[in-house]
Design an enzyme around this catalytic site. Structure first.
Site, short mmCIF file in Angstrom:
data_model
loop_
_atom_site.label_atom_id
_atom_site.label_comp_id
_atom_site.label_asym_id
_atom_site.label_seq_id
_atom_site.Cartn_x
_atom_site.Cartn_y
_atom_site.Cartn_z
N LEU A 1 0.86 -1.19 0.00
CA LEU A 1 0.00 0.00 0.00
C LEU A 1 0.88 1.23 0.00
CD1 LEU A 1 -2.55 -0.95 2.83
CD2 LEU A 1 -3.16 -0.56 0.44
N LYS B 1 -5.65 -0.66 9.92
CA LYS B 1 -4.48 -1.28 9.30
C LYS B 1 -3.85 -2.18 10.36
CE LYS B 1 -0.50 -0.48 6.42
NZ LYS B 1 0.50 -1.24 7.19
P1 NAD Z 1 2.52 -1.95 4.67
O1 NAD Z 1 2.49 -2.89 5.79
O2 NAD Z 1 2.78 -0.54 4.99
O3 NAD Z 1 1.14 -2.02 3.87
C1 NAD Z 1 0.67 -3.09 3.07
C2 NAD Z 1 0.13 -4.23 3.87
O4 NAD Z 1 -0.80 -3.80 4.83
C3 NAD Z 1 -0.67 -5.21 3.05
O5 NAD Z 1 0.16 -6.08 2.34
C4 NAD Z 1 -1.46 -5.91 4.11
O6 NAD Z 1 -0.77 -7.05 4.53
C5 NAD Z 1 -1.49 -4.95 5.26
N1 NAD Z 1 -2.82 -4.59 5.76
C6 NAD Z 1 -3.16 -4.50 7.08
N2 NAD Z 1 -4.43 -4.15 7.23
C7 NAD Z 1 -4.96 -4.02 5.99
C8 NAD Z 1 -6.24 -3.68 5.51
N3 NAD Z 1 -7.26 -3.38 6.33
N4 NAD Z 1 -6.43 -3.63 4.18
C9 NAD Z 1 -5.43 -3.92 3.32
N5 NAD Z 1 -4.17 -4.25 3.72
C10 NAD Z 1 -3.94 -4.29 5.05
O7 NAD Z 1 3.52 -2.36 3.58
P2 NAD Z 1 4.56 -3.52 3.53
O8 NAD Z 1 5.13 -3.43 2.20
O9 NAD Z 1 3.95 -4.80 3.95
O10 NAD Z 1 5.62 -3.19 4.61
C11 NAD Z 1 6.19 -1.95 4.78
C12 NAD Z 1 6.05 -1.59 6.23
O11 NAD Z 1 6.54 -2.66 7.04
C13 NAD Z 1 6.85 -0.39 6.60
O12 NAD Z 1 6.10 0.80 6.46
C14 NAD Z 1 7.23 -0.66 8.03
O13 NAD Z 1 6.15 -0.27 8.88
C15 NAD Z 1 7.34 -2.16 8.06
N6 NAD Z 1 8.74 -2.61 7.88
C16 NAD Z 1 9.58 -2.39 8.89
C17 NAD Z 1 10.90 -2.78 8.80
C18 NAD Z 1 11.82 -2.53 9.96
O14 NAD Z 1 13.00 -2.85 9.86
N7 NAD Z 1 11.34 -1.99 11.06
C19 NAD Z 1 11.37 -3.39 7.64
C20 NAD Z 1 10.49 -3.61 6.60
C21 NAD Z 1 9.16 -3.20 6.73
#
Ligand code: NAD
Length: 344
Positions: free
Chosen positions: A89, A120
């Site tokens: 997203l 989320k």
């Molecule tokens: P994201 O988690 O920001 O957003 C996409 C995901 O949100 C979707 O794939 C889905 O699984 C989830 N989601 C939860 N509720 C939802 C809903 N109601 N509707 C639709 N989707 C929903 O993106 P991402 O690519 O999965 O991960 C990136 C995020 O993960 C970063 O912003 C960070 O917060 C975290 N991250 C942290 C580290 C770290 O080292 N701390 C590393 C990588 C990622």
């Protein structure tokens, strides 16, 4: 030597360093269930990368972290190719930024759409493939195209039907949702893990990923029991669909009603609203109430509710254009705890 635009060399060096750091944080997070930095710090690095790419678009190749879904596929699990690809997203970090996104959507659609507001959930995405109502495979998101086969573990998670109830099941439907680890059970799991000398999880999201992505091979009886404790604590909330030819509904909210009638766990918090003010209220309400929810939330997802409108907006290589994640500002939990301790 060819002359370069002002600052391009510096930007390129910074871009390369940032992209490498982000990739190493992604490997730790998606493959080893570890957070080497806070989510806010990670998001800050991604924003900086986007900023550089806006100024120097030539740096934004197809392999940029801004263009790809972050996960991978561990060798521990068999690969599963999703029938329809899974996305991440795009984010906004303020209500103003959200309004800007909503204005663009309204312009592209020729009118303001109905929005579906959802929590989320901070867990990991799962793709459930049902054929004629029977669960055939369950896979993690992986890189969006190929995920990890965790079908064997799903049988132990309460609330995920092996067979759909009700009638009218299509030959193939992919149901997507978030697997999460309830906050109430998190400290206890870590205590049990520590007692067995296993690494403790830094947060419920890592506990969800670490609990789901386990193998029974070579585990002692105590560790098998711990593995099952993990499975049995996990929960799923459905938040989307993948492949599904001609669904008999016209919007995301109606789709949830249908999936609920088949026995799938949908969220009780989702709400259809009109207008950005109503979205802002939803965001503010759950900003204040986020600890009264059974799972961690890191934001609010706002979706264009109507399927035809979703289709006309389409997707980029990384995320749908019909949805956006509003991210809450980071909470200073540790500092607060420290303050209390210092105050005592
Ligand atoms: P994201 O988690 O920001 O957003 C996409 C995901 O949100 C979707 O794939 C889905 O699984 C989830 N989601 C939860 N509720 C939802 C809903 N109601 N509707 C639709 N989707 C929903 O993106 P991402 O690519 O999965 O991960 C990136 C995020 O993960 C970063 O912003 C960070 O917060 C975290 N991250 C942290 C580290 C770290 O080292 N701390 C590393 C990588 C990622």
């Amino acid at each position: 030597p060819t002359s370069t635009r002002d600052g391009l060399d510096e930007a390129k060096a910074e871009w390369t360093e940032l992209a490498e750091r982000i990739q190493s944080y992604q490997a730790a997070y998606y493959e080893r269930d570890e957070s080497l930095v806070s989510d806010a710090e990670y998001d800050g690095l991604m924003q900086r990368l986007e900023e550089i790419e806006r100024r120097f678009p030539e740096l934004a190749g197809q392999d940029s972290p801004t263009r790809r879904v972050g996960g991978g596929v561990s060798e521990l699990f068999a690969p599963v190719v999703h029938a329809q690809r899974m996305y991440s997203l795009d984010n906004v970090f303020s209500i103003d930024e959200f309004r800007g996104w909503a204005e663009k959507v309204a312009r592209d659609l020729g009118g303001a759409p109905a929005f579906l507001c959802e929590l989320k959930i901070d867990g990991l995405a799962l793709n459930l493939r049902y054929e004629n109502g029977k669960l055939v495979t369950a896979a993690t998101r992986g890189d969006g195209v190929t995920g990890e086969d965790v079908t064997a573990n799903i049988a132990y998670i309460p609330g995920i039907p092996q067979r759909l109830s009700g009638t009218g099941h299509p030959p193939l439907v992919e149901v997507r949702g978030e697997v999460y680890f309830p906050v109430a059970a998190f400290a206890e799991l870590n205590a049990h893990r520590e007692a067995l000398g296993e690494k403790v999880f830094a947060n419920p999201r890592n506990a969800a990923s670490g609990s789901l992505r386990q193998k029974s091979e070579g585990k002692s009886p105590e560790r098998l029991a711990l593995m099952h404790e993990g499975f049995e604590r996990l929960r799923l909330t459905v938040h989307g669909i993948g492949a599904w030819e001609h669904p008999p509904v016209h919007s995301q909210s109606e789709m949830y009603e249908l999936l609920a009638s088949w026995g799938l766990p949908v969220s009780k918090y989702a709400k259809v609203v009109m207008g950005t003010e109503a979205v802002a209220e939803f965001i503010e309400h759950f900003g204040a109430e986020r600890h009264s929810v059974e799972h961690e939330i890191d934001g609010i997802v706002i979706k264009v509710d109507n399927f035809a409108q979703q289709g006309s907006l389409g997707s980029t290589s990384r995320a749908p254009r019909w949805a956006i994640a509003y991210k809450y500002p980071p909470e200073q939990v540790n500092t607060k705890l420290l303050d209390i301790r210092v105050g005592v």
